[in-house]
Design a protein around this motif. Structure first.
Motif, PDB file in Angstrom:
ATOM      1  N   VAL A   1      -7.388  -2.769  -6.554  1.00 36.73           N
ATOM      2  CA  VAL A   1      -7.277  -3.711  -5.435  1.00 36.73           C
ATOM      3  C   VAL A   1      -6.158  -3.271  -4.507  1.00 36.73           C
ATOM      4  O   VAL A   1      -6.326  -3.226  -3.291  1.00 36.73           O
ATOM      5  CB  VAL A   1      -7.031  -5.153  -5.945  1.00 36.73           C
ATOM      6  CG1 VAL A   1      -6.714  -6.087  -4.803  1.00 36.73           C
ATOM      7  CG2 VAL A   1      -8.240  -5.643  -6.728  1.00 36.73           C
ATOM      8  N   LYS A   2      -5.016  -2.934  -5.076  1.00 38.64           N
ATOM      9  CA  LYS A   2      -3.883  -2.461  -4.287  1.00 38.64           C
ATOM     10  C   LYS A   2      -4.269  -1.215  -3.498  1.00 38.64           C
ATOM     11  O   LYS A   2      -3.991  -1.114  -2.304  1.00 38.64           O
ATOM     12  CB  LYS A   2      -2.690  -2.161  -5.189  1.00 38.64           C
ATOM     13  CG  LYS A   2      -1.478  -1.667  -4.441  1.00 38.64           C
ATOM     14  CD  LYS A   2      -0.338  -1.353  -5.392  1.00 38.64           C
ATOM     15  CE  LYS A   2       0.809  -0.721  -4.655  1.00 38.64           C
ATOM     16  NZ  LYS A   2       1.863  -0.274  -5.536  1.00 38.64           N
ATOM     17  N   LYS A   3      -4.926  -0.293  -4.153  1.00 38.39           N
ATOM     18  CA  LYS A   3      -5.324   0.941  -3.484  1.00 38.39           C
ATOM     19  C   LYS A   3      -6.288   0.642  -2.332  1.00 38.39           C
ATOM     20  O   LYS A   3      -6.158   1.190  -1.243  1.00 38.39           O
ATOM     21  CB  LYS A   3      -5.959   1.905  -4.475  1.00 38.39           C
ATOM     22  CG  LYS A   3      -6.280   3.243  -3.877  1.00 38.39           C
ATOM     23  CD  LYS A   3      -6.715   4.233  -4.926  1.00 38.39           C
ATOM     24  CE  LYS A   3      -6.919   5.565  -4.260  1.00 38.39           C
ATOM     25  NZ  LYS A   3      -6.694   6.678  -5.110  1.00 38.39           N
ATOM     26  N   PHE A   4      -7.258  -0.253  -2.559  1.00 39.47           N
ATOM     27  CA  PHE A   4      -8.248  -0.575  -1.538  1.00 39.47           C
ATOM     28  C   PHE A   4      -7.602  -1.243  -0.329  1.00 39.47           C
ATOM     29  O   PHE A   4      -7.890  -0.909   0.811  1.00 39.47           O
ATOM     30  CB  PHE A   4      -9.343  -1.478  -2.116  1.00 39.47           C
ATOM     31  CG  PHE A   4     -10.375  -1.867  -1.102  1.00 39.47           C
ATOM     32  CD1 PHE A   4     -11.374  -0.970  -0.738  1.00 39.47           C
ATOM     33  CD2 PHE A   4     -10.358  -3.116  -0.505  1.00 39.47           C
ATOM     34  CE1 PHE A   4     -12.339  -1.316   0.199  1.00 39.47           C
ATOM     35  CE2 PHE A   4     -11.314  -3.466   0.429  1.00 39.47           C
ATOM     36  CZ  PHE A   4     -12.309  -2.565   0.778  1.00 39.47           C
ATOM     37  N   TYR A   5      -6.732  -2.228  -0.571  1.00 37.19           N
ATOM     38  CA  TYR A   5      -6.176  -3.014   0.521  1.00 37.19           C
ATOM     39  C   TYR A   5      -4.922  -2.435   1.151  1.00 37.19           C
ATOM     40  O   TYR A   5      -4.593  -2.775   2.280  1.00 37.19           O
ATOM     41  CB  TYR A   5      -5.891  -4.447   0.061  1.00 37.19           C
ATOM     42  CG  TYR A   5      -7.152  -5.253  -0.074  1.00 37.19           C
ATOM     43  CD1 TYR A   5      -7.837  -5.701   1.049  1.00 37.19           C
ATOM     44  CD2 TYR A   5      -7.675  -5.559  -1.313  1.00 37.19           C
ATOM     45  CE1 TYR A   5      -9.004  -6.428   0.937  1.00 37.19           C
ATOM     46  CE2 TYR A   5      -8.843  -6.301  -1.438  1.00 37.19           C
ATOM     47  CZ  TYR A   5      -9.497  -6.725  -0.307  1.00 37.19           C
ATOM     48  OH  TYR A   5     -10.650  -7.447  -0.417  1.00 37.19           O
ATOM     49  N   LEU A   6      -4.213  -1.582   0.442  1.00 36.49           N
ATOM     50  CA  LEU A   6      -2.925  -1.138   0.950  1.00 36.49           C
ATOM     51  C   LEU A   6      -2.817   0.367   1.200  1.00 36.49           C
ATOM     52  O   LEU A   6      -1.921   0.794   1.900  1.00 36.49           O
ATOM     53  CB  LEU A   6      -1.806  -1.560  -0.016  1.00 36.49           C
ATOM     54  CG  LEU A   6      -1.685  -3.055  -0.260  1.00 36.49           C
ATOM     55  CD1 LEU A   6      -0.605  -3.326  -1.297  1.00 36.49           C
ATOM     56  CD2 LEU A   6      -1.402  -3.817   1.014  1.00 36.49           C
ATOM     57  N   GLU A   7      -3.711   1.134   0.622  1.00 32.62           N
ATOM     58  CA  GLU A   7      -3.581   2.581   0.734  1.00 32.62           C
ATOM     59  C   GLU A   7      -4.809   3.197   1.392  1.00 32.62           C
ATOM     60  O   GLU A   7      -5.854   2.575   1.490  1.00 32.62           O
ATOM     61  CB  GLU A   7      -3.378   3.181  -0.669  1.00 32.62           C
ATOM     62  CG  GLU A   7      -2.126   2.664  -1.359  1.00 32.62           C
ATOM     63  CD  GLU A   7      -2.019   3.123  -2.806  1.00 32.62           C
ATOM     64  OE1 GLU A   7      -2.879   3.890  -3.275  1.00 32.62           O
ATOM     65  OE2 GLU A   7      -1.074   2.688  -3.475  1.00 32.62           O
ATOM     66  N   GLY A   8      -4.669   4.391   1.849  1.00 31.69           N
ATOM     67  CA  GLY A   8      -5.793   5.135   2.400  1.00 31.69           C
ATOM     68  C   GLY A   8      -6.341   4.543   3.689  1.00 31.69           C
ATOM     69  O   GLY A   8      -5.692   3.750   4.364  1.00 31.69           O
ATOM     70  N   SER A  40      -8.847   2.436   4.161  1.00 30.25           N
ATOM     71  CA  SER A  40      -9.089   1.002   4.089  1.00 30.25           C
ATOM     72  C   SER A  40      -7.789   0.224   4.319  1.00 30.25           C
ATOM     73  O   SER A  40      -7.767  -0.760   5.062  1.00 30.25           O
ATOM     74  CB  SER A  40      -9.682   0.637   2.735  1.00 30.25           C
ATOM     75  OG  SER A  40      -9.946  -0.735   2.678  1.00 30.25           O
ATOM     76  N   GLY A  41      -6.723   0.666   3.681  1.00 25.69           N
ATOM     77  CA  GLY A  41      -5.432   0.021   3.870  1.00 25.69           C
ATOM     78  C   GLY A  41      -4.954   0.105   5.304  1.00 25.69           C
ATOM     79  O   GLY A  41      -4.395  -0.841   5.851  1.00 25.69           O
ATOM     80  N   LYS A  42      -5.208   1.246   5.931  1.00 27.10           N
ATOM     81  CA  LYS A  42      -4.831   1.429   7.330  1.00 27.10           C
ATOM     82  C   LYS A  42      -5.600   0.444   8.218  1.00 27.10           C
ATOM     83  O   LYS A  42      -5.017  -0.179   9.104  1.00 27.10           O
ATOM     84  CB  LYS A  42      -5.117   2.869   7.762  1.00 27.10           C
ATOM     85  CG  LYS A  42      -4.716   3.183   9.168  1.00 27.10           C
ATOM     86  CD  LYS A  42      -5.009   4.640   9.519  1.00 27.10           C
ATOM     87  CE  LYS A  42      -4.699   4.900  10.972  1.00 27.10           C
ATOM     88  NZ  LYS A  42      -5.038   6.252  11.377  1.00 27.10           N
ATOM     89  N   ARG A  43      -6.905   0.283   7.957  1.00 30.85           N
ATOM     90  CA  ARG A  43      -7.714  -0.663   8.742  1.00 30.85           C
ATOM     91  C   ARG A  43      -7.220  -2.090   8.548  1.00 30.85           C
ATOM     92  O   ARG A  43      -7.122  -2.855   9.505  1.00 30.85           O
ATOM     93  CB  ARG A  43      -9.189  -0.554   8.357  1.00 30.85           C
ATOM     94  CG  ARG A  43      -9.883   0.652   8.954  1.00 30.85           C
ATOM     95  CD  ARG A  43     -11.393   0.563   8.820  1.00 30.85           C
ATOM     96  NE  ARG A  43     -11.850   0.342   7.459  1.00 30.85           N
ATOM     97  CZ  ARG A  43     -12.055   1.298   6.551  1.00 30.85           C
ATOM     98  NH1 ARG A  43     -11.845   2.564   6.874  1.00 30.85           N
ATOM     99  NH2 ARG A  43     -12.472   1.004   5.336  1.00 30.85           N
ATOM    100  N   HIS A  44      -6.891  -2.460   7.303  1.00 26.44           N
ATOM    101  CA  HIS A  44      -6.382  -3.802   7.046  1.00 26.44           C
ATOM    102  C   HIS A  44      -5.054  -4.035   7.771  1.00 26.44           C
ATOM    103  O   HIS A  44      -4.840  -5.100   8.361  1.00 26.44           O
ATOM    104  CB  HIS A  44      -6.221  -4.043   5.544  1.00 26.44           C
ATOM    105  CG  HIS A  44      -7.506  -4.287   4.842  1.00 26.44           C
ATOM    106  ND1 HIS A  44      -8.207  -3.281   4.246  1.00 26.44           N
ATOM    107  CD2 HIS A  44      -8.238  -5.405   4.654  1.00 26.44           C
ATOM    108  CE1 HIS A  44      -9.307  -3.769   3.705  1.00 26.44           C
ATOM    109  NE2 HIS A  44      -9.355  -5.062   3.952  1.00 26.44           N
ATOM    110  N   SER A  45      -4.187  -3.059   7.743  1.00 28.02           N
ATOM    111  CA  SER A  45      -2.891  -3.181   8.432  1.00 28.02           C
ATOM    112  C   SER A  45      -3.082  -3.323   9.939  1.00 28.02           C
ATOM    113  O   SER A  45      -2.388  -4.108  10.589  1.00 28.02           O
ATOM    114  CB  SER A  45      -2.015  -1.959   8.141  1.00 28.02           C
ATOM    115  OG  SER A  45      -1.637  -1.942   6.798  1.00 28.02           O
TER     116      SER A  45
END
Length: 99
Positions: free
Chosen positions: A4-11, A13-18
């Motif tokens: 979950v952390k990797k999906f929402y905060l990293e890579g 996907s994380g960039k899009r969420h940010s």
């Protein structure tokens, strides 16, 4: 948790969420609220959300979360559309669970 952390905060996907959060900040500022209050107000305003459960471990968090209630009236159809455009996750259901 790690996935979950990797999906929402990293890579990517994380960039899009940010980036989405960054686009929501001006809306929250315009309404005079925090991002958390904006999120709660959005849930309260959205007829496709049956109930809103707020998590808090301290009474200060509850006090801050309750400040979302007056924000609901400030969420015009235009602002709701702006939020949905940013998030790209408008619920599809046509059921009004409040009826």
């Amino acid at each position: 948790i790690k996935r979950v952390k990797k999906f929402y905060l990293e890579g990517e996907s994380g960039k899009r969420h940010s980036e989405k959060v960054g686009h929501l900040l001006p809306i929250a500022r315009k309404l005079g609220c925090s991002l958390a209050q904006l999120a709660i107000a959005w849930c309260l305003k959205n007829k496709k959300v049956a109930s809103v459960i707020i998590g808090a471990s301290r009474k200060e968090q509850i006090t801050e979360n309750i400040k979302a209630i007056p924000i609901v009236d400030k969420l015009t159809p235009t602002i709701m559309l702006d939020i949905e455009t940013i998030l790209e996750n408008k619920p599809d259901a046509d059921i009004d669970w409040r009826e």
